[in-house]
Design a protein around this motif. Structure first.
Motif, PDB file in Angstrom:
ATOM      1  N   UNK A   1       0.869  -1.177   0.000  1.00  0.00           N
ATOM      2  CA  UNK A   1       0.000   0.000   0.000  1.00  0.00           C
ATOM      3  C   UNK A   1       0.908   1.229   0.000  1.00  0.00           C
ATOM      4  N   UNK A   2       0.752   2.078  -1.029  1.00  0.00           N
ATOM      5  CA  UNK A   2       1.649   3.225  -1.218  1.00  0.00           C
ATOM      6  C   UNK A   2       0.989   4.505  -0.723  1.00  0.00           C
ATOM      7  N   UNK A   3       1.733   5.250   0.086  1.00  0.00           N
ATOM      8  CA  UNK A   3       1.249   6.537   0.601  1.00  0.00           C
ATOM      9  C   UNK A   3       2.152   7.623   0.035  1.00  0.00           C
ATOM     10  N   UNK A   4       1.639   8.362  -0.960  1.00  0.00           N
ATOM     11  CA  UNK A   4       2.404   9.442  -1.579  1.00  0.00           C
ATOM     12  C   UNK A   4       2.261  10.715  -0.745  1.00  0.00           C
ATOM     13  N   UNK A   5       3.250  11.596  -0.833  1.00  0.00           N
ATOM     14  CA  UNK A   5       3.304  12.833  -0.034  1.00  0.00           C
ATOM     15  C   UNK A   5       3.228  12.508   1.467  1.00  0.00           C
ATOM     16  N   UNK A   6       3.937  11.466   1.860  1.00  0.00           N
ATOM     17  CA  UNK A   6       3.836  10.957   3.235  1.00  0.00           C
ATOM     18  C   UNK A   6       4.417  11.901   4.271  1.00  0.00           C
ATOM     19  N   UNK A   7       5.155  12.918   3.842  1.00  0.00           N
ATOM     20  CA  UNK A   7       5.696  13.871   4.820  1.00  0.00           C
ATOM     21  C   UNK A   7       4.587  14.616   5.565  1.00  0.00           C
ATOM     22  N   UNK A   8       3.361  14.574   5.016  1.00  0.00           N
ATOM     23  CA  UNK A   8       2.246  15.245   5.700  1.00  0.00           C
ATOM     24  C   UNK A   8       1.866  14.552   7.005  1.00  0.00           C
ATOM     25  N   UNK A   9       2.332  13.323   7.217  1.00  0.00           N
ATOM     26  CA  UNK A   9       2.101  12.667   8.506  1.00  0.00           C
ATOM     27  C   UNK A   9       2.665  13.498   9.658  1.00  0.00           C
ATOM     28  N   UNK A  10       3.713  14.241   9.372  1.00  0.00           N
ATOM     29  CA  UNK A  10       4.397  14.997  10.429  1.00  0.00           C
ATOM     30  C   UNK A  10       3.665  16.267  10.810  1.00  0.00           C
ATOM     31  N   UNK A  11       2.614  16.624  10.068  1.00  0.00           N
ATOM     32  CA  UNK A  11       1.893  17.858  10.359  1.00  0.00           C
ATOM     33  C   UNK A  11       0.810  17.577  11.391  1.00  0.00           C
ATOM     34  N   UNK A  12       1.040  18.060  12.592  1.00  0.00           N
ATOM     35  CA  UNK A  12       0.125  17.750  13.687  1.00  0.00           C
ATOM     36  C   UNK A  12       0.301  18.777  14.782  1.00  0.00           C
ATOM     37  N   UNK A  13      -0.625  18.801  15.707  1.00  0.00           N
ATOM     38  CA  UNK A  13      -0.483  19.662  16.871  1.00  0.00           C
ATOM     39  C   UNK A  13       0.447  18.995  17.874  1.00  0.00           C
ATOM     40  N   UNK A  14       0.734  19.689  18.943  1.00  0.00           N
ATOM     41  CA  UNK A  14       1.670  19.152  19.936  1.00  0.00           C
ATOM     42  C   UNK A  14       1.087  17.975  20.705  1.00  0.00           C
ATOM     43  N   UNK A  15      -0.198  17.705  20.543  1.00  0.00           N
ATOM     44  CA  UNK A  15      -0.819  16.645  21.329  1.00  0.00           C
ATOM     45  C   UNK A  15      -0.432  15.248  20.899  1.00  0.00           C
ATOM     46  N   UNK A  16       0.090  15.097  19.714  1.00  0.00           N
ATOM     47  CA  UNK A  16       0.410  13.750  19.235  1.00  0.00           C
ATOM     48  C   UNK A  16       1.835  13.741  18.723  1.00  0.00           C
ATOM     49  N   UNK A  17       2.633  12.849  19.252  1.00  0.00           N
ATOM     50  CA  UNK A  17       4.043  12.803  18.886  1.00  0.00           C
ATOM     51  C   UNK A  17       4.235  12.189  17.506  1.00  0.00           C
ATOM     52  N   UNK A  18       5.350  12.590  16.893  1.00  0.00           N
ATOM     53  CA  UNK A  18       5.665  12.091  15.565  1.00  0.00           C
ATOM     54  C   UNK A  18       5.793  10.577  15.556  1.00  0.00           C
ATOM     55  N   UNK A  19       6.384  10.019  16.577  1.00  0.00           N
ATOM     56  CA  UNK A  19       6.562   8.568  16.627  1.00  0.00           C
ATOM     57  C   UNK A  19       5.228   7.842  16.648  1.00  0.00           C
ATOM     58  N   UNK A  20       4.222   8.452  17.294  1.00  0.00           N
ATOM     59  CA  UNK A  20       2.903   7.826  17.342  1.00  0.00           C
ATOM     60  C   UNK A  20       2.327   7.637  15.935  1.00  0.00           C
ATOM     61  N   UNK A  21       2.606   8.602  15.036  1.00  0.00           N
ATOM     62  CA  UNK A  21       2.092   8.496  13.677  1.00  0.00           C
ATOM     63  C   UNK A  21       2.645   7.247  12.991  1.00  0.00           C
ATOM     64  N   UNK A  22       3.959   7.073  13.103  1.00  0.00           N
ATOM     65  CA  UNK A  22       4.586   5.919  12.458  1.00  0.00           C
ATOM     66  C   UNK A  22       4.213   4.618  13.146  1.00  0.00           C
ATOM     67  N   UNK A  23       4.012   4.655  14.461  1.00  0.00           N
ATOM     68  CA  UNK A  23       3.597   3.446  15.171  1.00  0.00           C
ATOM     69  C   UNK A  23       2.237   2.971  14.670  1.00  0.00           C
ATOM     70  N   UNK A  24       1.354   3.915  14.376  1.00  0.00           N
ATOM     71  CA  UNK A  24       0.028   3.552  13.860  1.00  0.00           C
ATOM     72  C   UNK A  24       0.135   2.898  12.494  1.00  0.00           C
ATOM     73  N   UNK A  25       0.986   3.469  11.622  1.00  0.00           N
ATOM     74  CA  UNK A  25       1.176   2.893  10.290  1.00  0.00           C
ATOM     75  C   UNK A  25       1.812   1.507  10.404  1.00  0.00           C
ATOM     76  N   UNK A  26       2.826   1.395  11.262  1.00  0.00           N
ATOM     77  CA  UNK A  26       3.512   0.105  11.433  1.00  0.00           C
ATOM     78  C   UNK A  26       2.555  -0.946  11.974  1.00  0.00           C
TER      79      UNK A  26
END
Length: 375
Positions: free
Chosen positions: A169-194
């Motif tokens: 499953x391909x996610x293009x423009x994946x750098x947008x995962x990093x756009x978030x408020x301070x309430x959710x850490x960047x690592x949490x985004x990747x943990x969800x995908x993983x």
């Protein structure tokens, strides 16, 4: 004198402006760095070796979206025999990640778009039976057809992956995962995908700019389960790169549906300057030039046309600044290796080997002697 080395159907020259434009826009040109990226990505897809996430990063305009399309085509071709026996299978699917409007990444929107990519029917209209049976809600005329919550959509997506059985499953423009408020850490985004990749046994491919490097090595667990692939641009530091980039200019020139294709190689240095060695930027630039000359009733792209439709020098400066920053992060691998070796104690090992060479003594090992036994 007209220059002719047509590598397109000559009948195109008598077609309308839009038909000629559409022909050139649909063209994709394979080249050395593109083919290398395709081969690496296909190898990682077919032989993930325990990796559940593949990260593909490179400069903006290098051709990552074209890479995505070509890989999807090749995977589909390879799995055609399976598709004959399993009509419900989708060999490979994907989405383009939407940049959040308010700075918060929207997982519900992500799950819906992913379900659409997997051809899941009735995504937006699911019956909530609790609401239908609740008299109070019925009095308020609340519709039983509601958008489900993120956890429910997540479960539906897991089922869709199980049913459609995509290889990746391909996610293009994946750098947008990093756009978030301070309430959710960047690592949490990747943990969800993983987690989603692991639970569905579907390799997830994240394609993005060098901003995606912020995802790399967020944790040891993520590092172990991910593969990083760099899709670089052509540089002036490499003679082979220069020759290949000039060949790309020539190939595109021969595919321009114009009666006089000119000699764009005369201006290759200017072309390199305004495309910064990125084939995607060059292709879009020639799209604009082709439209401009055809609109003006001309049949040749000249230097003035290149200058008119080129990116401004301010935009190029911004692009190259971001590229050099990303390339610098990758180029720092040698320094990182030295730090890793130091942390592992390689310096101590080298010291011990040097002492042994000079003295013939095995450092840390006792000489053979008889120990005293008893009292």
């Amino acid at each position: 004198m007209e220059y002719r080395n047509y590598q397109f159907p000559e009948e195109l020259l008598s077609k309308s402006l839009n038909e000629r434009l559409e022909y050139f826009k649909r063209l994709t040109i394979n080249h050395r760095l593109m083919q290398h990226a395709i081969n690496e990505l296909l190898e990682a897809i077919y032989q993930p070796a325990g990796a559940s996430i593949i990260m593909v990063f490179g400069p903006s305009g290098v051709g990552k979206t074209t890479l995505k399309k070509l890989v999807e085509l090749k995977v589909t071709e390879k799995l055609l025999p399976k598709l004959e026996n399993d009509k419900g299978m989708i060999p490979i699917a994907g989405i383009e990640l939407v940049s959040p409007d308010l700075g918060n990444f929207n997982w519900k929107d992500y799950y819906r778009r992913s379900l659409e990519a997997l051809h899941e029917p009735m995504i937006r209209n699911k019956i909530d039976y609790e609401k239908r049976m609740d008299p109070e809600r019925a009095k308020k005329r609340i519709s039983p057809f509601t958008i489900r919550t993120a956890p429910e959509l997540r479960k539906s997506l897991e089922k869709a992956f199980e049913h459609r059985k995509p290889l990746a499953f391909i996610i293009d423009e994946a750098q947008h995962f990093a756009k978030m408020s301070t309430g959710k850490r960047l690592q949490d985004q990747l943990d969800s995908v993983k987690s989603l990749a692991n639970m569905t046994n579907t390799t997830h491919i994240l394609i993005g700019t060098y901003d995606l490097l912020s995802f790399v090595n967020l944790s040891g667990q993520l590092s172990r389960r991910s593969v990083d692939l760099n899709f670089p641009r052509y540089t002036l530091e490499n003679k082979k790169d220069i020759e290949d980039f000039q060949q790309i200019i020539y190939s595109l020139q021969c595919k321009l549906p114009l009666r006089d294709q000119g000699d764009l190689l005369e201006h290759w240095e200017f072309i390199y300057e305004r495309s910064v060695g990125c084939v995607g930027i060059l292709k879009n630039w020639l799209d604009r030039c082709l439209f401009g000359v055809l609109k003006d009733g001309k049949e040749k792209i000249e230097l003035g046309d290149l200058q008119k439709y080129a990116l401004s020098i301010d935009k190029v400066e911004k692009i190259i600044s971001e590229i050099l920053l990303g390339e610098g992060m990758i180029a720092g691998d040698n320094e990182k290796r030295k730090r890793v070796q130091y942390m592992l104690g390689f310096d101590n090992v080298e010291d011990e080997i040097e002492i042994k060479k000079k003295t013939g003594i095995n450092v840390g090992r006792r000489n053979p002697t008889r120990d005293q036994v008893g009292f």
